[in-house]
Design a protein around this motif. Structure first.
Motif, PDB file in Angstrom:
ATOM      1  N   LYS A 149      38.517  43.615  23.580  1.00  0.00           N
ATOM      2  CA  LYS A 149      38.558  43.001  24.916  1.00  0.00           C
ATOM      3  C   LYS A 149      37.526  41.886  24.957  1.00  0.00           C
ATOM      4  O   LYS A 149      36.335  42.120  24.768  1.00  0.00           O
ATOM      5  CB  LYS A 149      38.259  44.054  25.996  1.00  0.00           C
ATOM      6  N   GLY A 171      36.751  36.075  29.578  1.00  0.00           N
ATOM      7  CA  GLY A 171      37.023  34.639  29.573  1.00  0.00           C
ATOM      8  C   GLY A 171      35.785  33.816  29.244  1.00  0.00           C
ATOM      9  O   GLY A 171      35.889  32.740  28.653  1.00  0.00           O
ATOM     10  N   GLY A 219      40.280  35.840  31.974  1.00  0.00           N
ATOM     11  CA  GLY A 219      40.551  34.463  32.369  1.00  0.00           C
ATOM     12  C   GLY A 219      39.461  33.896  33.257  1.00  0.00           C
ATOM     13  O   GLY A 219      39.621  32.850  33.867  1.00  0.00           O
ATOM     14  N   GLY A 220      38.326  34.618  33.287  1.00  0.00           N
ATOM     15  CA  GLY A 220      37.245  34.250  34.205  1.00  0.00           C
ATOM     16  C   GLY A 220      36.640  32.878  33.937  1.00  0.00           C
ATOM     17  O   GLY A 220      35.995  32.312  34.815  1.00  0.00           O
ATOM     18  N   ARG A 242      39.196  33.690  38.592  1.00  0.00           N
ATOM     19  CA  ARG A 242      39.353  35.121  38.895  1.00  0.00           C
ATOM     20  C   ARG A 242      39.919  35.234  40.310  1.00  0.00           C
ATOM     21  O   ARG A 242      39.445  34.538  41.221  1.00  0.00           O
ATOM     22  CB  ARG A 242      38.008  35.850  38.858  1.00  0.00           C
ATOM     23  N   GLY A 243      40.872  36.132  40.468  1.00  0.00           N
ATOM     24  CA  GLY A 243      41.538  36.260  41.768  1.00  0.00           C
ATOM     25  C   GLY A 243      40.570  36.538  42.901  1.00  0.00           C
ATOM     26  O   GLY A 243      40.711  36.005  44.007  1.00  0.00           O
ATOM     27  N   HIS A 284      45.391  36.353  42.185  1.00  0.00           N
ATOM     28  CA  HIS A 284      45.371  37.259  41.028  1.00  0.00           C
ATOM     29  C   HIS A 284      46.422  36.843  39.993  1.00  0.00           C
ATOM     30  O   HIS A 284      46.170  36.891  38.791  1.00  0.00           O
ATOM     31  CB  HIS A 284      45.609  38.704  41.472  1.00  0.00           C
ATOM     32  N   GLY A 309      45.030  34.136  38.099  1.00  0.00           N
ATOM     33  CA  GLY A 309      44.091  34.654  37.096  1.00  0.00           C
ATOM     34  C   GLY A 309      44.817  35.153  35.863  1.00  0.00           C
ATOM     35  O   GLY A 309      44.392  34.914  34.723  1.00  0.00           O
ATOM     36  N   THR A 339      47.833  43.141  33.082  1.00  0.00           N
ATOM     37  CA  THR A 339      48.834  44.209  33.225  1.00  0.00           C
ATOM     38  C   THR A 339      50.135  43.663  33.803  1.00  0.00           C
ATOM     39  O   THR A 339      51.134  44.377  33.875  1.00  0.00           O
ATOM     40  CB  THR A 339      48.339  45.284  34.219  1.00  0.00           C
ATOM     41  N   SER A 351      50.256  42.948  36.928  1.00  0.00           N
ATOM     42  CA  SER A 351      50.171  43.303  38.351  1.00  0.00           C
ATOM     43  C   SER A 351      48.833  42.845  38.929  1.00  0.00           C
ATOM     44  O   SER A 351      47.801  42.932  38.252  1.00  0.00           O
ATOM     45  CB  SER A 351      50.260  44.827  38.536  1.00  0.00           C
ATOM     46  N   VAL A 360      43.894  44.036  39.896  1.00  0.00           N
ATOM     47  CA  VAL A 360      43.068  44.696  38.875  1.00  0.00           C
ATOM     48  C   VAL A 360      42.555  43.601  37.951  1.00  0.00           C
ATOM     49  O   VAL A 360      42.899  42.432  38.119  1.00  0.00           O
ATOM     50  CB  VAL A 360      43.857  45.769  38.073  1.00  0.00           C
ATOM     51  N   THR A 402      41.391  42.426  33.735  1.00  0.00           N
ATOM     52  CA  THR A 402      41.868  42.615  32.359  1.00  0.00           C
ATOM     53  C   THR A 402      41.200  43.819  31.687  1.00  0.00           C
ATOM     54  O   THR A 402      41.643  44.236  30.628  1.00  0.00           O
ATOM     55  CB  THR A 402      41.671  41.339  31.528  1.00  0.00           C
TER      56      THR A 402
HETATM   57  N1  UDP Z   1      44.265  39.853  36.837  1.00  0.00           N
HETATM   58  C1  UDP Z   1      45.177  40.605  37.578  1.00  0.00           C
HETATM   59  N2  UDP Z   1      45.810  41.651  36.958  1.00  0.00           N
HETATM   60  C2  UDP Z   1      45.563  42.008  35.679  1.00  0.00           C
HETATM   61  C3  UDP Z   1      44.610  41.275  34.947  1.00  0.00           C
HETATM   62  C4  UDP Z   1      43.975  40.199  35.548  1.00  0.00           C
HETATM   63  O1  UDP Z   1      45.414  40.332  38.743  1.00  0.00           O
HETATM   64  O2  UDP Z   1      46.174  42.963  35.191  1.00  0.00           O
HETATM   65  C5  UDP Z   1      43.642  38.671  37.449  1.00  0.00           C
HETATM   66  C6  UDP Z   1      42.425  39.028  38.290  1.00  0.00           C
HETATM   67  O3  UDP Z   1      42.404  38.170  39.399  1.00  0.00           O
HETATM   68  C7  UDP Z   1      41.278  38.693  37.354  1.00  0.00           C
HETATM   69  C8  UDP Z   1      41.798  37.483  36.625  1.00  0.00           C
HETATM   70  O4  UDP Z   1      43.185  37.786  36.441  1.00  0.00           O
HETATM   71  O5  UDP Z   1      40.105  38.404  38.049  1.00  0.00           O
HETATM   72  C9  UDP Z   1      41.143  37.173  35.305  1.00  0.00           C
HETATM   73  O6  UDP Z   1      40.865  38.352  34.590  1.00  0.00           O
HETATM   74  P1  UDP Z   1      39.389  38.984  34.464  1.00  0.00           P
HETATM   75  O7  UDP Z   1      38.660  38.878  35.752  1.00  0.00           O
HETATM   76  O8  UDP Z   1      39.553  40.333  33.896  1.00  0.00           O
HETATM   77  O9  UDP Z   1      38.744  38.014  33.400  1.00  0.00           O
HETATM   78  P2  UDP Z   1      37.307  38.139  32.692  1.00  0.00           P
HETATM   79  O10 UDP Z   1      36.302  38.512  33.734  1.00  0.00           O
HETATM   80  O11 UDP Z   1      37.425  39.207  31.646  1.00  0.00           O
HETATM   81  O12 UDP Z   1      37.097  36.796  32.091  1.00  0.00           O
END
Ligand code: UDP
Length: 252
Positions: free
Chosen positions: A20, A23, A62-63, A67-68, A86, A89, A147, A149, A152, A154
Motif C-alpha cells: 500500500k 499518494g 491519490g492524496g 482526497r474526497g 470521493h 479521489g 474499492t 465505492s 472510504v 485506499t
Molecule cells: N476513495 C474512495 N473509495 C475508495 C478509495 C479511495 O472514495 O475505496 C477516495 C477517498 O476520497 C480518498 C481518495 O479517494 O480520500 C484518495 O485515496 P486516499 O485518501 O486513500 O489516498 P492516500 O491518502 O493514500 O494518498
C-alpha cells in the motif's frame, strides 16, 4: 524476525504481498501532483522485489492529487458533493497507477493495471480471479480505483484486496519509520513500536490505517508491516523477513 542472506542472494520469505503506497509517495515531501523522480524510485524498489519472485499487488492512494474529505466542509449548493469528491479521489488513484505502470514497465517488468471503476481505455476491470492469475504469472498487479465505492480510503481497498487475493502481509509504505505513540513529526520524543498486537493498537488508539481497514485486518488476522518507503532497500528487506518498521499481528 531476521533477514537471512544466502551468499549475498536474499532469501525471500514472502510469497505474495500487498503493497500500500500513499499518494504522497508520488511526489517529493510537501509537494503535490506527480514527480517522475519519485515514481521511478517507487518503481525501482518494486521491480527489485518482483525480480526475487515475490508476487506483488499494489494499491496506491491519490492524496497527492485529491482526497474526497477535503470537500466535506464545502458541501452545499454550487460546490462538489462529498460523494462526487470521493469518486474524484478514486480517479486520482488511476492517474497515479498509470504513472507507476509506465515507470515499472520501463524497467522491463510486466504489469497489469486493474481498476475498480471500469475504464477500459486504460485499465482492465478488477476481477479477483484474473488478478490472481496475473500474480501467478509474475506480473505486478496495480490496483487502482480503490474499492470503487465512496466514503472510504485506499486503506480499506488495501485490506479488502489483501484478503481476497490471499496475500501474506500488507506492507504499508509511509514517510516515517513505523508506528509511534504520537505523531513523531509533532513530538520527537514519541515512542517507536517495533511490534504491536492488533489489540494493542485498538487499546492505545494508535492510528495505523483507517478504522474500517484495520478492523478487517484484525478480524481476519492479516499482518501489517508499516515501514518507511523512502529508505532504499526497505521493501526488499521486508520481504526477506526483516522487521524494517512496525509489525502488527495477533502475536502477543
Ligand atoms: N476513495 C474512495 N473509495 C475508495 C478509495 C479511495 O472514495 O475505496 C477516495 C477517498 O476520497 C480518498 C481518495 O479517494 O480520500 C484518495 O485515496 P486516499 O485518501 O486513500 O489516498 P492516500 O491518502 O493514500 O494518498
Amino acid at each position: 524476525m531476521s533477514t537471512e542472506h544466502d551468499g549475498g542472494k536474499p532469501s525471500v520469505k514472502a510469497r505474495r504481498i500487498l503493497l500500500k503506497i500513499s499518494g504522497e509517495s508520488f511526489c517529493p515531501p510537501h509537494e503535490r501532483g506527480i514527480s517522475m523522480n519519485s515514481v521511478n524510485h517507487l518503481a525501482a524498489q518494486i521491480v527489485k522485489v518482483a525480480k526475487l519472485g515475490v508476487q506483488i499487488a499494489v494499491v496506491m492512494g491519490g492524496g497527492n492529487i485529491l482526497r474526497g474529505a477535503q470537500f466535506k466542509a464545502t458541501n452545499g449548493a454550487g460546490s462538489i458533493q462529498e460523494a462526487t469528491a470521493h469518486y474524484m479521489g478514486m480517479l486520482a488513484t488511476v492517474i497515479n497507477g498509470l504513472a507507476l505502470q509506465d515507470a515499472i514497465e520501463a524497467l522491463s517488468q510486466p504489469t497489469r493495471l486493474m481498476s475498480a471503476i471500469q475504464m477500459d481505455a486504460v485499465s482492465e476491470p478488477y476481477l479477483r480471479r484474473r488478478a490472481q492469475r496475473h500474480l501467478e504469472k509474475g506480473r505486478v498487479v496495480i490496483l487502482a480505483g480503490g474499492t470503487g465505492s465512496p466514503f472510504v480510503t485506499t486503506d480499506t481497498a488495501a485490506a479488502q484486496r489483501a484478503l481476497e487475493l490471499d496475500c501474506d502481509v500488507i506492507l504499508k509504505a509511509t514517510k516515517v519509520r513505523g508506528v509511534y505513540s504520537e505523531d513523531p513529526e509533532k513530538n520527537p520524543n514519541a515512542t517507536f513500536f517495533p511490534h504491536l498486537n492488533f489489540n494493542d493498537v485498538i487499546g492505545r488508539q494508535l492510528r495505523v490505517m483507517d478504522s474500517e481497514a484495520f478492523a478487517k485486518c484484525a478480524e481476519h488476522n492479516m499482518p501489517i508491516m508499516v515501514f518507511n518507503f523512502r529508505e532504499d532497500d526497505n521493501l526488499e528487506r521486508a520481504v526477506c523477513g526483516e522487521n524494517v518498521g512496525t509489525i502488527i499481528d495477533s502475536n502477543p
